[in-house]
Design a protein around this motif. Structure first.
Motif, PDB file in Angstrom:
ATOM      1  N   ALA A  72       0.836  -1.205   0.000  1.00 18.58           N
ATOM      2  CA  ALA A  72       0.000   0.000   0.000  1.00 18.58           C
ATOM      3  C   ALA A  72       0.868   1.250   0.000  1.00 18.58           C
ATOM      4  O   ALA A  72       0.583   2.221  -0.730  1.00 18.58           O
ATOM      5  CB  ALA A  72      -0.931  -0.004   1.208  1.00 18.58           C
ATOM      6  N   ALA A  73       1.945   1.234   0.762  1.00 18.21           N
ATOM      7  CA  ALA A  73       2.859   2.390   0.793  1.00 18.21           C
ATOM      8  C   ALA A  73       3.518   2.570  -0.561  1.00 18.21           C
ATOM      9  O   ALA A  73       3.662   3.699  -1.045  1.00 18.21           O
ATOM     10  CB  ALA A  73       3.900   2.189   1.883  1.00 18.21           C
ATOM     11  N   LYS A  75       2.321   1.782  -3.458  1.00 11.97           N
ATOM     12  CA  LYS A  75       1.324   2.345  -4.392  1.00 11.97           C
ATOM     13  C   LYS A  75       1.138   3.837  -4.154  1.00 11.97           C
ATOM     14  O   LYS A  75       1.012   4.612  -5.108  1.00 11.97           O
ATOM     15  CB  LYS A  75       0.002   1.606  -4.256  1.00 11.97           C
ATOM     16  CG  LYS A  75       0.032   0.211  -4.821  1.00 11.97           C
ATOM     17  CD  LYS A  75      -1.293  -0.509  -4.620  1.00 11.97           C
ATOM     18  CE  LYS A  75      -1.201  -1.940  -5.129  1.00 11.97           C
ATOM     19  NZ  LYS A  75      -2.428  -2.681  -4.882  1.00 11.97           N
ATOM     20  N   ARG A  76       1.101   4.245  -2.871  1.00  3.92           N
ATOM     21  CA  ARG A  76       0.956   5.667  -2.555  1.00  3.92           C
ATOM     22  C   ARG A  76       2.159   6.464  -3.062  1.00  3.92           C
ATOM     23  O   ARG A  76       2.007   7.556  -3.608  1.00  3.92           O
ATOM     24  CB  ARG A  76       0.755   5.875  -1.057  1.00  3.92           C
ATOM     25  CG  ARG A  76      -0.622   5.531  -0.570  1.00  3.92           C
ATOM     26  CD  ARG A  76      -0.881   6.053   0.844  1.00  3.92           C
ATOM     27  NE  ARG A  76       0.129   5.667   1.806  1.00  3.92           N
ATOM     28  CZ  ARG A  76       0.118   4.537   2.516  1.00  3.92           C
ATOM     29  NH1 ARG A  76      -0.850   3.667   2.351  1.00  3.92           N
ATOM     30  NH2 ARG A  76       1.079   4.289   3.382  1.00  3.92           N
ATOM     31  N   ILE A  77       3.329   5.928  -2.902  1.00  2.00           N
ATOM     32  CA  ILE A  77       4.541   6.607  -3.350  1.00  2.00           C
ATOM     33  C   ILE A  77       4.544   6.717  -4.885  1.00  2.00           C
ATOM     34  O   ILE A  77       4.847   7.777  -5.444  1.00  2.00           O
ATOM     35  CB  ILE A  77       5.804   5.873  -2.852  1.00  2.00           C
ATOM     36  CG1 ILE A  77       5.911   6.044  -1.343  1.00  2.00           C
ATOM     37  CG2 ILE A  77       7.053   6.378  -3.542  1.00  2.00           C
ATOM     38  CD1 ILE A  77       6.940   5.144  -0.681  1.00  2.00           C
ATOM     39  N   ALA A  79       1.953   6.715  -6.862  1.00  2.00           N
ATOM     40  CA  ALA A  79       0.911   7.662  -7.250  1.00  2.00           C
ATOM     41  C   ALA A  79       1.367   9.099  -7.030  1.00  2.00           C
ATOM     42  O   ALA A  79       1.096   9.995  -7.830  1.00  2.00           O
ATOM     43  CB  ALA A  79      -0.383   7.391  -6.497  1.00  2.00           C
ATOM     44  N   ALA A  80       2.081   9.325  -5.939  1.00  2.00           N
ATOM     45  CA  ALA A  80       2.565  10.681  -5.643  1.00  2.00           C
ATOM     46  C   ALA A  80       3.643  11.122  -6.623  1.00  2.00           C
ATOM     47  O   ALA A  80       3.779  12.323  -6.901  1.00  2.00           O
ATOM     48  CB  ALA A  80       3.103  10.741  -4.215  1.00  2.00           C
TER      49      ALA A  80
END
Length: 82
Positions: A72-73, A75-77, A79-80
């Motif tokens: 999940a982390a 994916k967030r990174i 996306a950012a």
């Protein structure tokens, strides 16, 4: 032999288990008495409850949860940075 967990006070992570009656927490002079009580205990319901709780805390489950968090982390990174 049923698991009879006894822990000396000082580890706050143990307290929620003690509050639910799954483990005993004792300090200093009380430790010997609590140990005797734990060894004399033959409560089948508590034994089953301890085993059920222990099944929720296996290394396989912990590592799977850690992988979920890492993915999940990641994916967030991604996306950012997109």
């Amino acid at each position: 032999m049923a698991a009879r967990v006894l822990r000396q006070a000082g580890v706050p992570e143990v307290l929620p288990f003690a509050e639910r009656g799954l483990v005993r927490v004792a300090q200093d002079a009380d430790f010997g008495n609590a140990l005797d009580e734990a060894l004399d205990e033959h409560d089948e319901q508590r034994r089953v409850a301890r085993r059920e709780e222990a099944r929720k805390h296996t290394w396989d489950l912990r590592s799977a949860r850690l992988m979920e968090l890492l993915e999940a982390a990641e994916k967030r990174i991604a996306a950012a940075n997109a």
